[in-house]
Design a protein around this motif. Structure first.
Motif, short mmCIF file in Angstrom:
data_model
loop_
_atom_site.label_atom_id
_atom_site.label_comp_id
_atom_site.label_asym_id
_atom_site.label_seq_id
_atom_site.Cartn_x
_atom_site.Cartn_y
_atom_site.Cartn_z
N PRO A 46 47.88 -12.18 12.71
CA PRO A 46 48.15 -11.62 11.49
C PRO A 46 47.99 -12.21 10.16
O PRO A 46 48.12 -11.55 9.06
N HIS A 47 47.73 -13.53 10.08
CA HIS A 47 47.61 -14.31 8.83
C HIS A 47 46.11 -14.40 8.78
O HIS A 47 45.32 -14.85 9.50
N ALA A 48 45.78 -14.59 7.27
CA ALA A 48 44.35 -15.15 6.76
C ALA A 48 44.34 -16.59 7.07
O ALA A 48 45.39 -17.29 7.09
N PRO A 49 43.21 -17.15 7.40
CA PRO A 49 43.00 -18.25 7.81
C PRO A 49 43.28 -19.34 6.53
O PRO A 49 43.11 -18.95 5.24
N LEU A 50 43.89 -20.63 6.61
CA LEU A 50 43.80 -21.57 5.53
C LEU A 50 42.77 -21.88 5.06
O LEU A 50 41.58 -21.80 5.63
N ALA A 51 42.43 -22.17 3.77
CA ALA A 51 41.32 -22.57 3.12
C ALA A 51 40.99 -23.79 3.65
O ALA A 51 41.48 -24.67 4.28
N GLU A 52 39.72 -24.25 3.52
CA GLU A 52 39.09 -25.62 4.28
C GLU A 52 39.97 -26.62 3.63
O GLU A 52 40.28 -26.92 2.51
N SER A 53 40.31 -27.59 4.87
CA SER A 53 40.90 -28.92 4.41
C SER A 53 39.78 -30.00 4.37
O SER A 53 38.53 -29.71 4.38
N GLY A 54 40.46 -31.27 4.39
CA GLY A 54 39.38 -32.21 4.08
C GLY A 54 38.87 -32.39 2.57
O GLY A 54 37.96 -33.27 2.43
N THR A 55 39.53 -31.72 1.70
CA THR A 55 38.91 -31.98 0.30
C THR A 55 39.47 -32.86 -0.48
O THR A 55 39.25 -32.82 -1.70
N GLY A 56 40.66 -33.37 0.09
CA GLY A 56 41.47 -34.14 -0.77
C GLY A 56 42.68 -33.60 -1.35
O GLY A 56 43.38 -34.23 -1.77
N GLN A 57 42.60 -32.46 -1.07
CA GLN A 57 43.67 -31.46 -1.89
C GLN A 57 44.79 -31.13 -1.10
O GLN A 57 45.70 -30.92 -1.64
N ARG A 58 44.60 -31.29 0.05
CA ARG A 58 46.03 -31.14 0.86
C ARG A 58 45.68 -31.76 2.32
O ARG A 58 44.55 -32.09 2.67
N ALA A 59 46.73 -31.92 3.20
CA ALA A 59 46.79 -32.48 4.31
C ALA A 59 45.85 -31.67 5.36
O ALA A 59 46.19 -30.49 5.46
#
Length: 233
Positions: free
Chosen positions: A26-39
């Motif tokens: 029921p939830h939208a996927p997370l934004a792409e990781s690995g950008t240095g902005q989040r774990a």
């Protein structure tokens, strides 16, 4: 007879099955990781007793020196898994959060993920930038899957003590997890489990998705799982 929300028919005295279908997120996927902005967020699920908490502990010991780690655990009515990690000193206490779901474990990792999102946000606010957050589900069954609105990648853990038929039974955890861990291979001779059969059936169910065999008795650093996680960084 009357159909429930999934089209299954029930007699007049039967209670409809109310759990959402495991393929429905029921939830939208997370934004792409690995950008240095989040774990990178990694979910670890699997049946009761498959060795999820022991695997989390092994990964923390192996990677805490060079990666900024944090852990969120899920238990129905207790903080037992978090307490295990704290007793074993695998991470400082401020890097571990315990969620008491009060409900079927897969509800808190797939359907209502708010408590886990709050725990992750608290960790990020208090600790600053992190490299990896491990989110451990409470013990569930072969249908347990994580919402892509909560995690980036899912590890599913089964153990040979459940018998070599487990991969053949399939289910979303076995067939669709980003990494399948067949754990406690040192027990195979004691329970009559054929690892070659498990390997064959896992490949048939999973196709190109990776499967690793693991014994934390023989490999306390969980090297193949550790390497897979490092490969995501």
């Amino acid at each position: 007879m009357h159909p429930d929300d999934h089209g299954h028919e029930h007699g007049p005295d039967e209670t409809p099955h109310t759990h959402p279908h495991p393929d429905v997120d029921p939830h939208a996927p997370l934004a792409e990781s690995g950008t240095g902005q989040r774990a990178v967020r990694i979910g670890i699920g699997g049946p009761v007793g498959s060795g999820k908490t022991a695997l989390v502990a092994a990964l923390c010991r192996a990677m805490a020196d060079d990666l900024r780690l944090a852990v969120v655990t899920n238990d129905i009515y207790t903080t037992e898994d978090a307490d295990f990690l704290l007793r074993n000193g695998v991470l400082p206490a401020e890097r571990i959060r315990a969620v008491e779901t009060g409900c079927c474990p897969h509800t808190a990792i797939r359907d209502d993920i708010s408590a886990n999102l709050d725990a992750i946000e608290e960790l990020e606010d208090s600790l600053g930038p992190l490299d990896v957050i491990l989110v451990e589900s409470g013990g569930d069954n072969l249908t347990a899957t994580f919402s892509k609105g909560l995690i980036d990648k899912q590890i599913f853990v089964v153990d040979v003590a459940g018998g070599d038929k487990v991969p053949r039974k399939g289910g979303p955890g076995v067939t669709a997890a980003d990494l399948l861990v067949i754990n406690k291979t040192d027990l195979a001779p004691l329970v009559g489990a054929d690892l070659a059969v498990m390997d064959r059936d896992a490949t048939a169910r999973r196709g190109a998705l990776p499967t690793v065999f693991l014994s934390l008795v023989e490999d306390p650093s969980a090297k193949p799982v550790q390497e897979w996680i490092r490969g995501l960084m």
